[in-house]
Design a protein around this motif. Structure first.
Motif, PDB file in Angstrom:
ATOM      1  N   GLU A  13       0.853  -1.209   0.000  1.00  0.00           N
ATOM      2  CA  GLU A  13       0.000   0.000   0.000  1.00  0.00           C
ATOM      3  C   GLU A  13       0.878   1.245   0.000  1.00  0.00           C
ATOM      4  OE1 GLU A  13      -4.088  -1.784   1.967  1.00  0.00           O
ATOM      5  OE2 GLU A  13      -2.616  -0.814   3.271  1.00  0.00           O
ATOM      6  N   GLY A  14       1.990   1.175   0.734  1.00  0.00           N
ATOM      7  CA  GLY A  14       2.926   2.291   0.760  1.00  0.00           C
ATOM      8  C   GLY A  14       3.538   2.570  -0.604  1.00  0.00           C
ATOM      9  N   LEU A  15       3.638   1.531  -1.424  1.00  0.00           N
ATOM     10  CA  LEU A  15       4.201   1.690  -2.764  1.00  0.00           C
ATOM     11  C   LEU A  15       3.119   1.988  -3.806  1.00  0.00           C
ATOM     12  CD1 LEU A  15       6.723  -1.299  -2.683  1.00  0.00           C
ATOM     13  CD2 LEU A  15       7.330   1.103  -2.888  1.00  0.00           C
ATOM     14  N   GLY A  16       1.892   2.144  -3.330  1.00  0.00           N
ATOM     15  CA  GLY A  16       0.805   2.470  -4.257  1.00  0.00           C
ATOM     16  C   GLY A  16       0.252   1.252  -4.981  1.00  0.00           C
ATOM     17  N   LEU A  17       0.487   0.063  -4.431  1.00  0.00           N
ATOM     18  CA  LEU A  17      -0.008  -1.148  -5.087  1.00  0.00           C
ATOM     19  C   LEU A  17      -1.199  -1.756  -4.335  1.00  0.00           C
ATOM     20  CD1 LEU A  17       3.385  -2.870  -5.998  1.00  0.00           C
ATOM     21  CD2 LEU A  17       1.814  -1.729  -7.536  1.00  0.00           C
ATOM     22  N   GLY A  18      -1.864  -0.914  -3.547  1.00  0.00           N
ATOM     23  CA  GLY A  18      -2.981  -1.402  -2.731  1.00  0.00           C
ATOM     24  C   GLY A  18      -4.089  -2.031  -3.560  1.00  0.00           C
ATOM     25  N   ALA A  19      -4.263  -1.551  -4.793  1.00  0.00           N
ATOM     26  CA  ALA A  19      -5.357  -2.078  -5.624  1.00  0.00           C
ATOM     27  C   ALA A  19      -5.008  -3.428  -6.246  1.00  0.00           C
ATOM     28  CB  ALA A  19      -5.682  -1.074  -6.727  1.00  0.00           C
ATOM     29  N   SER A  20      -3.744  -3.824  -6.147  1.00  0.00           N
ATOM     30  CA  SER A  20      -3.319  -5.059  -6.830  1.00  0.00           C
ATOM     31  C   SER A  20      -2.977  -6.183  -5.860  1.00  0.00           C
ATOM     32  CB  SER A  20      -2.080  -4.769  -7.698  1.00  0.00           C
ATOM     33  OG  SER A  20      -2.338  -3.698  -8.552  1.00  0.00           O
ATOM     34  N   SER A  22       2.308  -5.340 -14.229  1.00  0.00           N
ATOM     35  CA  SER A  22       3.383  -4.884 -15.109  1.00  0.00           C
ATOM     36  C   SER A  22       4.723  -5.343 -14.515  1.00  0.00           C
ATOM     37  CB  SER A  22       3.361  -3.367 -15.205  1.00  0.00           C
ATOM     38  OG  SER A  22       3.781  -2.810 -13.976  1.00  0.00           O
ATOM     39  N   LYS A  23       5.778  -5.262 -15.324  1.00  0.00           N
ATOM     40  CA  LYS A  23       7.077  -5.720 -14.840  1.00  0.00           C
ATOM     41  C   LYS A  23       7.520  -4.923 -13.622  1.00  0.00           C
ATOM     42  CE  LYS A  23      11.789  -6.772 -16.001  1.00  0.00           C
ATOM     43  NZ  LYS A  23      12.877  -6.765 -16.942  1.00  0.00           N
ATOM     44  N   GLY A  24       7.288  -3.609 -13.690  1.00  0.00           N
ATOM     45  CA  GLY A  24       7.679  -2.751 -12.577  1.00  0.00           C
ATOM     46  C   GLY A  24       6.936  -3.106 -11.305  1.00  0.00           C
ATOM     47  N   MET A  25       5.626  -3.337 -11.450  1.00  0.00           N
ATOM     48  CA  MET A  25       4.822  -3.687 -10.273  1.00  0.00           C
ATOM     49  C   MET A  25       5.269  -5.035  -9.709  1.00  0.00           C
ATOM     50  SD  MET A  25       1.224  -2.500 -11.899  1.00  0.00           S
ATOM     51  CE  MET A  25       0.033  -2.637 -10.598  1.00  0.00           C
ATOM     52  N   ALA A  26       5.499  -5.987 -10.611  1.00  0.00           N
ATOM     53  CA  ALA A  26       5.922  -7.321 -10.160  1.00  0.00           C
ATOM     54  C   ALA A  26       7.280  -7.246  -9.459  1.00  0.00           C
ATOM     55  CB  ALA A  26       5.996  -8.275 -11.349  1.00  0.00           C
ATOM     56  N   GLN A  27       8.150  -6.384  -9.969  1.00  0.00           N
ATOM     57  CA  GLN A  27       9.467  -6.234  -9.355  1.00  0.00           C
ATOM     58  C   GLN A  27       9.323  -5.676  -7.933  1.00  0.00           C
ATOM     59  OE1 GLN A  27      12.191  -7.301 -10.644  1.00  0.00           O
ATOM     60  NE2 GLN A  27      13.932  -5.956 -10.333  1.00  0.00           N
ATOM     61  N   GLN A  28       8.398  -4.758  -7.789  1.00  0.00           N
ATOM     62  CA  GLN A  28       8.191  -4.190  -6.445  1.00  0.00           C
ATOM     63  C   GLN A  28       7.573  -5.224  -5.502  1.00  0.00           C
ATOM     64  OE1 GLN A  28       6.203  -0.401  -7.508  1.00  0.00           O
ATOM     65  NE2 GLN A  28       7.943   0.515  -6.468  1.00  0.00           N
ATOM     66  N   MET A  80       9.832   6.262 -12.160  1.00  0.00           N
ATOM     67  CA  MET A  80       9.003   6.375 -10.961  1.00  0.00           C
ATOM     68  C   MET A  80       9.240   5.186 -10.020  1.00  0.00           C
ATOM     69  SD  MET A  80       4.902   6.806 -10.832  1.00  0.00           S
ATOM     70  CE  MET A  80       4.556   5.071 -10.834  1.00  0.00           C
ATOM     71  N   HIS A  81       9.251   3.977 -10.636  1.00  0.00           N
ATOM     72  CA  HIS A  81       9.479   2.780  -9.816  1.00  0.00           C
ATOM     73  C   HIS A  81      10.908   2.734  -9.293  1.00  0.00           C
ATOM     74  CE1 HIS A  81       5.853   0.995 -11.960  1.00  0.00           C
ATOM     75  NE2 HIS A  81       5.548   0.995 -10.685  1.00  0.00           N
ATOM     76  N   GLU A  84      14.577   3.088  -4.661  1.00  0.00           N
ATOM     77  CA  GLU A  84      15.664   3.783  -3.942  1.00  0.00           C
ATOM     78  C   GLU A  84      15.211   4.158  -2.534  1.00  0.00           C
ATOM     79  OE1 GLU A  84      17.626   7.068  -5.726  1.00  0.00           O
ATOM     80  OE2 GLU A  84      18.096   5.996  -7.572  1.00  0.00           O
ATOM     81  N   THR A  85      13.989   4.667  -2.444  1.00  0.00           N
ATOM     82  CA  THR A  85      13.454   5.062  -1.130  1.00  0.00           C
ATOM     83  C   THR A  85      13.406   3.858  -0.194  1.00  0.00           C
ATOM     84  OG1 THR A  85      12.115   6.692  -2.266  1.00  0.00           O
ATOM     85  CG2 THR A  85      11.482   6.186   0.000  1.00  0.00           C
TER      86      THR A  85
END
Lengths: 314, 433
Positions: free
Chosen positions: A120-127, A136-142, A168-169, A174-175
């Protein structure tokens, strides 16, 4: 008494047949540091990471991973993110976190709870409950990164974590790395994207053809690269080459006068050469000091760029 | 152990909770019932065979043609209860003038040829010769064997035997006496529940054979599932994360045991359904069937051999799959191993007739064959040393298979890019333990 390092390699060599993929490698990573492991493709980075993880045995040399001689003995304290996402495609992020967390000794429910917060902190709460193959690859990587964090590892090993991520990802990653380091974890990551290492790393090791070519801070790496001056005016290359600290000069004509690109000798500060030029009363209309970056250091130290001067002691 | 159970659970649930699996679970008993019911239905629905008889023996009223025609009219020609008896039809006029079998053959060929593709024309039985040398030829429109030929052969043999007995001077009563003479040899054994050996007493042997075939099915189906699972994890690089979280032995065994548990769940469900269905069978049969799984320790021994056999073969298949990049590669690599399974399946049929033969006893001690053959030896009361030796050797082989599988799993799973099988095998021999 000094605290034991998170990671220490001493004269580690790994051969496949007659070929030494890693040759006499040694370095030390302090606890809580962000450590960049840099090198061109085929330099031996992945093999070294696998030796740290205990997946490949060194042919000779010694490893100390969180106080153990074999990474497998402390596998529950290590989090590993491979270059590719490394998740079951049909699992959802929460299922993957529960499964991988439980393998590391965290109850599945607690791992899922923690993953939910991080995602949720990474903005993936909906997934959270979407199958990973649909992300997406970026989301899966996160998601993969979050799965390596749910057991709060003391040592986090990330193999090319920025590969394939959009800016963005990359920023989000980095954060997250900074947060983990601030929380006391040691982060080791391999990359050949220098900007990330430059921003994140307390220490970098550069590897080329299986051998260490540099070990130190980013600033120390930069200082290995000759400084550069850009001078414009009615100048001749011969006069500039005679100034103290100048290693090489390249000239190009301008409508009025010349533009000279001046490489300085290692360790020479730009202001020393500039002061000498002004003292000599040279007709300089414009000057610019170019600070070398880690990218140049990487190219120079790994021997992948021939147009830079040789560096003693590299 | 904790990690092994986590992997096991994941593998189990990954298949159990898929719609395909649940559909297959429901479909399996339906397919089994259909495989029994459909052939019977087809036989019942098939039109009755039409037969015409041409008798050239010249024996008048007592000719074999007359005798046979009478039996066909009475509906006394069918092999199975579900089959429809043959129907007698008049001899086609085109053939009526034939005087010899050869001539009849020519006429029948023309008769069938005139019909083109229409094969609804009757079969024609041509009888010639004498009772000492009877020549019987059954013609059919299509060149295929028909069940009716066996029945006609039996009826003609009976007629011939009767004629010969009559020629030897026996009267009708004497002939009936001989034809009806029959001795029923009853088999008794102290192992039979009531002394007299009945069908129910043979259930353990037949069940042992059934378990062998079941194990073979499980291995063949399971090998595909295990290979797919390993290759998927390898291609998605999940394996890299897993081998840093658990020992390869835990990963391999968890995978194999997860799929084994899945099969056992299916078997349990089918057994439960079978027991429910048994409630509708005649009381005697229900009792026999419900006791059979526990006779001579059949059920626990069957579980021992199913589990150990699946574990042994499953570990090898998982190890092989770890060397492969695609399911096709895995399939080609696993084919020789799958072919090994044919040997015990052939032996188990012989073992049903001669379970104590030296070849079966020796084969049951050879580990790849033990899980298929030893159960049959157990229900035949094999000496304890034989069973224990077989189990011990199989245990050792399973441990070796797991060891090889783990090594192959570790080396193959971490290989990247184009790598030859032999280089992987060489690396697996030098990989760290």
């Amino acid at each position: 008494m000094a605290e034991a390092p998170a990671l220490e390699l001493t004269e580690v060599t790994r051969r496949f047949g007659d070929r030494a993929v890693v040759d006499g490698l040694g370095f030390r990573v302090e606890r809580g540091a962000v450590f960049g492991f840099l090198g061109p493709n085929g330099a031996g980075k992945t093999t070294t990471l696998r030796m740290i993880l205990g997946l490949v045995a060194p042919t000779s040399g010694r490893l100390d991973v969180l106080g153990a001689a074999d990474g497998r003995r402390v596998r529950d304290r290590i989090g590993f993110l491979p270059e590719e996402r490394g998740l079951h495609p049909r699992m959802t992020p929460l299922q993957a976190a529960g499964f991988l967390g439980s393998l590391k000794g965290v109850p599945a429910q607690a791992a899922r709870r923690k993953a939910r917060t991080l995602l949720e902190g990474l903005g993936l709460g909906a997934s959270l409950n979407t199958q990973i193959r649909r992300l997406s690859k970026g989301m899966a990587q996160q998601v993969a990164l979050v799965c390596t964090l749910v057991h709060d590892p003391d040592l986090l090993i990330l193999d090319e974590p920025f590969s394939g991520l959009d800016p963005m990802h990359q920023q989000g990653l980095e954060t997250l790395i900074r947060e983990r380091a601030a929380a006391g974890a040691t982060v080791v990551f391999s990359t050949h994207v220098m900007s990330h290492a430059e921003r994140l790393c307390d220490q970098v090791v550069l590897l080329a053809r299986g051998r260490k070519v540099f070990d130190g801070t980013v600033q120390q790496a930069r200082s290995r690269v000759p400084g550069r001056l850009i001078l414009e005016g009615d100048l001749t290359p011969e006069v500039i080459a005679a100034l103290p600290g100048v290693a090489e000069v390249a000239a190009s004509d301008l409508p009025e006068g010349r533009r000279l690109e001046v490489w300085l000798s290692p360790g020479v500060e730009a202001h020393q050469t500039l002061s000498a030029a002004f003292r000599a009363g040279l007709p300089i209309r414009r000057f610019e000091s170019r600070e070398p970056g880690l990218h140049e250091a990487f190219l120079l130290l790994t021997g992948t760029r021939a147009d830079l001067p040789e560096v003693a002691g590299a | 152990m904790r990690r092994l159970l986590i992997i096991l659970r994941r593998e189990y649930l990954a298949y159990l909770l898929t719609p395909g699996f649940l559909l297959a679970l429901v479909a399996f008993p339906v397919i089994m019932a259909a495989s029994i019911g459909i052939p019977a239905l087809i036989a019942r629905q098939a039109p009755a065979a039409k037969v015409a008889v041409l008798d050239l023996t010249g024996l008048g009223a007592g000719s074999p043609g007359n005798a046979l025609s009478a039996q066909i009219r009475e509906g006394d020609t069918r092999n199975l209860p579900s089959e429809r008896p043959a129907r007698l039809v008049p001899l086609p006029a085109e053939i009526a003038g034939a005087r010899t079998s050869e001539e009849a053959g020519h006429l029948i060929t023309s008769y069938y040829g005139a019909a083109g593709k229409d094969d609804t024309r009757p079969a024609i039985l041509v009888l010639a010769g004498t009772p000492d040398d009877l020549d019987a030829r059954l013609w059919t429109p299509r060149a295929r064997l028909i069940d009716l030929s066996g029945e006609l052969e039996d009826r003609l043999t009976e007629w011939l035997q009767t004629e010969r007995m009559r020629a030897a001077g026996l009267d009708a009563e004497g002939i009936d006496n001989i034809v009806s003479a029959q001795v029923d040899v009853k088999t008794y054994s102290p192992e039979a529940s009531e002394g007299l050996v009945k069908m129910g007493d043979r259930i353990p042997q037949m069940a042992a054979v059934g378990v062998s075939y079941l194990l073979c099915m499980m291995i063949l189906m399971g090998s595909g599932m295990i290979s797919t699972s390993v290759i998927e994890e390898k291609s998605s690089r999940v394996i890299e994360v897993l081998v840093t979280s658990a020992h390869p032995a835990e990963l391999l065994l968890g995978k194999v045991l997860g799929i084994l548990l899945l099969f056992l769940t299916v078997l349990g469900a089918l057994l439960g359904a079978g027991l429910l269905a048994a409630g509708y069978l005649p009381p005697g049969l229900t009792e026999g069937l419900s006791k059979a799984p526990f006779a001579r320790g059949l059920l626990p021994w069957a579980l021992v051999f199913l589990v150990s056999g699946f574990l042994m073969y499953g570990s090898l298949f998982a190890g092989l799959a770890a060397f492969c990049e695609t399911p096709r590669e895995a399939q080609s690599l696993a084919t020789p191993l799958s072919m090994v399974l044919v040997i015990p399946l052939l032996l188990v049929i012989s073992a049903l007739q001669a379970p104590d033969s030296p070849i079966i006893r020796i084969a049951a001690l050879i580990p790849p064959f033990t899980p298929f053959l030893m159960l049959l030896r157990v229900v035949e009361n094999a000496p304890a040393w034989e069973v224990l030796t077989g189990l011990a050797l199989m245990g050792l082989t399973t441990a070796a298979a797991i060891g090889v599988g783990v090594q192959a799993y570790r080396t193959g799973a971490l290989s990247q890019g184009q790598t030859t099988l032999w280089s992987l095998i060489r690396r697996s021999l030098t990989a760290r333990n």
